[in-house]
Design a protein around this motif. Structure first.
Motif, PDB file in Angstrom:
ATOM      1  N   LEU A  50       0.827  -1.218  -0.005  1.00 42.52           N
ATOM      2  CA  LEU A  50      -0.065  -0.027   0.056  1.00 42.52           C
ATOM      3  C   LEU A  50       0.938   1.288  -0.016  1.00 42.52           C
ATOM      4  N   SER A  51       2.106   1.228   0.476  1.00 43.73           N
ATOM      5  CA  SER A  51       3.014   2.456   0.756  1.00 43.73           C
ATOM      6  C   SER A  51       3.610   2.781  -0.834  1.00 43.73           C
ATOM      7  N   ASP A  52       3.457   2.091  -1.800  1.00 49.50           N
ATOM      8  CA  ASP A  52       3.946   2.318  -3.206  1.00 49.50           C
ATOM      9  C   ASP A  52       2.974   3.021  -3.779  1.00 49.50           C
ATOM     10  N   PRO A  53       3.357   4.295  -4.504  1.00 51.04           N
ATOM     11  CA  PRO A  53       2.219   5.134  -5.153  1.00 51.04           C
ATOM     12  C   PRO A  53       1.802   4.363  -6.346  1.00 51.04           C
ATOM     13  N   GLU A  54       2.603   3.360  -6.858  1.00 53.65           N
ATOM     14  CA  GLU A  54       2.169   2.634  -8.273  1.00 53.65           C
ATOM     15  C   GLU A  54       1.207   1.848  -7.712  1.00 53.65           C
ATOM     16  N   THR A  55       0.926   1.203  -6.470  1.00 53.36           N
ATOM     17  CA  THR A  55      -0.155   0.231  -6.368  1.00 53.36           C
ATOM     18  C   THR A  55      -1.361   0.716  -6.720  1.00 53.36           C
ATOM     19  N   SER A  56      -1.896   1.716  -6.538  1.00 55.64           N
ATOM     20  CA  SER A  56      -3.328   2.247  -7.083  1.00 55.64           C
ATOM     21  C   SER A  56      -3.461   1.929  -8.559  1.00 55.64           C
ATOM     22  N   LEU A  57      -2.615   2.414  -9.285  1.00 58.87           N
ATOM     23  CA  LEU A  57      -2.852   2.153 -10.722  1.00 58.87           C
ATOM     24  C   LEU A  57      -2.607   0.717 -11.198  1.00 58.87           C
ATOM     25  N   THR A  58      -1.849  -0.115 -10.494  1.00 55.37           N
ATOM     26  CA  THR A  58      -1.804  -1.701 -10.604  1.00 55.37           C
ATOM     27  C   THR A  58      -2.967  -2.192 -10.302  1.00 55.37           C
ATOM     28  N   ALA A  59      -3.554  -2.045  -8.908  1.00 52.66           N
ATOM     29  CA  ALA A  59      -4.809  -2.200  -8.518  1.00 52.66           C
ATOM     30  C   ALA A  59      -5.889  -2.086  -9.672  1.00 52.66           C
ATOM     31  N   ALA A  60      -6.232  -0.695 -10.155  1.00 55.21           N
ATOM     32  CA  ALA A  60      -7.031  -0.606 -11.329  1.00 55.21           C
ATOM     33  C   ALA A  60      -6.962  -1.493 -12.559  1.00 55.21           C
ATOM     34  N   LEU A  61      -5.646  -1.806 -12.780  1.00 55.32           N
ATOM     35  CA  LEU A  61      -5.386  -2.841 -13.928  1.00 55.32           C
ATOM     36  C   LEU A  61      -5.864  -4.040 -13.372  1.00 55.32           C
ATOM     37  N   LEU A  62      -5.551  -4.576 -12.490  1.00 56.18           N
ATOM     38  CA  LEU A  62      -6.051  -5.793 -12.121  1.00 56.18           C
ATOM     39  C   LEU A  62      -7.443  -5.910 -11.929  1.00 56.18           C
ATOM     40  N   ARG A  63      -8.238  -4.904 -11.443  1.00 57.33           N
ATOM     41  CA  ARG A  63      -9.672  -4.844 -11.258  1.00 57.33           C
ATOM     42  C   ARG A  63     -10.265  -4.987 -12.816  1.00 57.33           C
ATOM     43  N   ASP A  64      -9.699  -4.251 -13.660  1.00 55.34           N
ATOM     44  CA  ASP A  64     -10.097  -4.425 -14.876  1.00 55.34           C
ATOM     45  C   ASP A  64      -9.865  -5.846 -15.709  1.00 55.34           C
ATOM     46  N   GLN A  65      -8.963  -6.434 -15.273  1.00 53.76           N
ATOM     47  CA  GLN A  65      -8.528  -7.759 -15.862  1.00 53.76           C
ATOM     48  C   GLN A  65      -9.383  -8.830 -15.178  1.00 53.76           C
ATOM     49  N   LYS A  66      -9.982  -8.490 -13.961  1.00 55.82           N
ATOM     50  CA  LYS A  66     -10.779  -9.526 -13.169  1.00 55.82           C
ATOM     51  C   LYS A  66      -9.725 -10.416 -12.173  1.00 55.82           C
ATOM     52  N   ILE A  67      -8.532  -9.895 -11.853  1.00 54.55           N
ATOM     53  CA  ILE A  67      -7.520 -10.897 -11.317  1.00 54.55           C
ATOM     54  C   ILE A  67      -7.731 -10.312  -9.785  1.00 54.55           C
ATOM     55  N   PRO A  68      -8.016 -11.404  -8.953  1.00 57.76           N
ATOM     56  CA  PRO A  68      -7.926 -11.123  -7.534  1.00 57.76           C
ATOM     57  C   PRO A  68      -6.876 -10.818  -6.948  1.00 57.76           C
ATOM     58  N   PHE A  69      -6.763  -9.689  -6.030  1.00 55.13           N
ATOM     59  CA  PHE A  69      -5.527  -9.236  -5.488  1.00 55.13           C
ATOM     60  C   PHE A  69      -5.691  -8.881  -4.047  1.00 55.13           C
ATOM     61  N   ALA A  70      -5.009  -8.472  -3.218  1.00 52.11           N
ATOM     62  CA  ALA A  70      -4.877  -7.876  -1.973  1.00 52.11           C
ATOM     63  C   ALA A  70      -3.997  -6.783  -1.885  1.00 52.11           C
ATOM     64  N   LEU A  71      -4.014  -6.240  -0.459  1.00 52.50           N
ATOM     65  CA  LEU A  71      -3.079  -5.267  -0.293  1.00 52.50           C
ATOM     66  C   LEU A  71      -2.250  -5.607   0.953  1.00 52.50           C
ATOM     67  N   TYR A  72      -1.112  -5.017   1.293  1.00 51.10           N
ATOM     68  CA  TYR A  72      -0.412  -5.147   2.659  1.00 51.10           C
ATOM     69  C   TYR A  72       0.439  -3.815   2.986  1.00 51.10           C
ATOM     70  N   LEU A  73       0.340  -3.870   4.316  1.00 51.34           N
ATOM     71  CA  LEU A  73       1.246  -2.636   4.881  1.00 51.34           C
ATOM     72  C   LEU A  73       2.143  -3.318   5.788  1.00 51.34           C
ATOM     73  N   GLU A  74       3.548  -2.960   5.834  1.00 52.27           N
ATOM     74  CA  GLU A  74       4.565  -3.363   6.632  1.00 52.27           C
ATOM     75  C   GLU A  74       4.679  -2.328   7.836  1.00 52.27           C
ATOM     76  N   TYR A  75       4.344  -2.564   9.005  1.00 53.40           N
ATOM     77  CA  TYR A  75       4.389  -1.394  10.088  1.00 53.40           C
ATOM     78  C   TYR A  75       5.676  -1.847  10.963  1.00 53.40           C
ATOM     79  N   GLY A  76       6.361  -0.595  11.510  1.00 51.16           N
ATOM     80  CA  GLY A  76       7.668  -0.936  12.310  1.00 51.16           C
ATOM     81  C   GLY A  76       7.361  -0.617  13.685  1.00 51.16           C
TER      82      GLY A  76
END
Length: 394
Positions: free
Chosen positions: A248-274
């Motif tokens: 989730l911390s990568d700015p490119e993730t939102s664009l990639t998520a949109a592409l995956l939705r368009d292709q109907k490929i299931p995906f998840a998000l994650y965040l590493e915390y310190g």
């Protein structure tokens, strides 16, 4: 026979979608009620033929369940929960399904929206493949084999293996060693694998080809960045037993998520915390980004050396049903699943350099890849205690 079919149908549909999205944490306590392999004496050819038959039954039922959820998600989910309570085999399971019924009576539950998004944004064969592999092959069939092998071999066996992978590493967790772990892991009942990239992999083709080779396993693949090439996305359309998870911390993730939705490929998000992260605050900061992605699952992963502080946040969020996605505590929920499936909380994580990762995040001894997997586990996992020692109250 009719009762068995109803139970299997409930597990097939409910287990597939709810194990995929982990919609309700309490479902984990009820997995064994639909597990036909707890019985004694299911050996050899008879065991395998029964497994194949029931797996085919599940896949057929899942197809029908997808159609029903497309037509009326709310009604279908509630009806399946009612069915689970009806065929519960003890008071504890009946109590848990009663809680689930109470939660789902909330007409404003955000989980209904989550299920709608999941079906709308996912190709149906991918949902079925990943769901059956994770919910049935790992949590039911595989868990039964794990328990059987633990008793036979006298050692605790993890329900999953967590792996950290660096494609550029020339030693340690190499592709050949990954393949060997998965090949031997299936024989022990290990059908679920979590793979975290430690460095950018320019194409990931070798890894995706490996995951596709073991078609009855389920994989959650954590990308080190939010970028996927067009070729990788097309490969994921074929590799239906894998769930890609983007940072989730990568700015490119939102664009990639949109592409995956368009292709109907299931995906998840994650965040590493310190160590210094304040999790409730993080949830609020990133909530809008997760909502915009329309994902069904959001993993929180504690960095090495940080306390696993996400357990309470994840648990409360699931009970409150405030968000149309499920917050998962990577390590904490992994242990909780292990407690239900295997009656112990011992996980196994192997670093990219081939060393084991201790619960505190520190590097341990090198994993003995040169040994057969069961012999390696005897060296790195605790012995299985006799029933009388592990259940003194009995």
């Amino acid at each position: 026979i009719g009762t068995d079919l109803c139970v299997m149908r409930h597990y097939a549909v409910f287990g597939t979608f709810l194990s995929f999205s982990c919609m309700l944490y309490s479902i984990l306590t009820c997995l064994n009620f639909a597990n036909p392999f707890r019985q004694e004496g299911w050996k050899g050819v008879r065991f395998m033929n029964t497994y194949l038959m029931k797996k085919a039954m599940i896949e057929t039922a899942v197809d029908r369940g997808i159609k029903e959820m497309e037509d009326d998600p709310k009604r279908s989910i509630r009806r399946l929960t009612d069915l689970g309570k009806q065929f519960s085999r003890n008071r504890f399971q009946e109590t848990v399904f009663s809680v689930m019924q109470e939660l789902l009576n909330n007409e404003n539950s955000a989980y209904y929206d989550m299920m709608h998004n999941l079906i709308k944004n996912s190709e149906k064969e991918s949902l079925k493949k990943f769901g059956v592999n994770f919910g049935y092959m790992s949590w039911s069939y595989g868990a039964a084999r794990v328990r059987e092998k633990e008793t036979k071999e006298g050692v605790l066996i993890p329900w999953t293996i967590m792996l950290r992978y660096d494609a550029k590493a020339e030693d340690g967790l190499t592709m050949d060693r990954l393949s060997s772990l998965m090949e031997q892991g299936q024989d022990l009942g290990i059908y679920a694998y979590f793979i975290r990239e430690c460095a950018d992999d320019e194409d990931s083709y070798a890894l995706l080809e490996l995951l596709e080779r073991y078609k009855e396993c389920a994989y959650v693949w954590f990308k080190s960045n939010g970028r996927l090439t067009a070729a990788q996305i097309q490969r994921l359309r074929v590799c239906r037993n894998s769930l890609v998870c983007l940072p989730l911390s990568d700015p490119e993730t939102s664009l990639t998520a949109a592409l995956l939705r368009d292709q109907k490929i299931p995906f998840a998000l994650y965040l590493e915390y310190g160590r210094d992260s304040i999790l409730p605050g993080l949830a609020d900061v990133y909530k809008e980004s997760v909502l915009a992605s329309e994902t069904a699952m959001f993993f929180l992963i504690s960095a090495d050396g940080a306390d696993c502080a996400a357990a309470d946040l994840a648990y409360r969020s699931r009970l409150e049903q405030k968000y149309p996605f499920v917050i998962m505590d990577y390590y904490g929920d992994g242990q909780s699943i292990s407690r239900v499936l295997c009656e112990h909380t011992n996980l196994l994580e192997i670093g990219s350099d081939g060393s084991m990762i201790r619960p505190d995040g520190q590097k341990g001894e090198p994993f003995p890849f040169e040994l057969p997997l069961i012999d390696a586990l005897r060296q790195v996992m605790p012995p299985k205690k006799p029933f009388s020692e592990s259940h003194p109250e009995a």
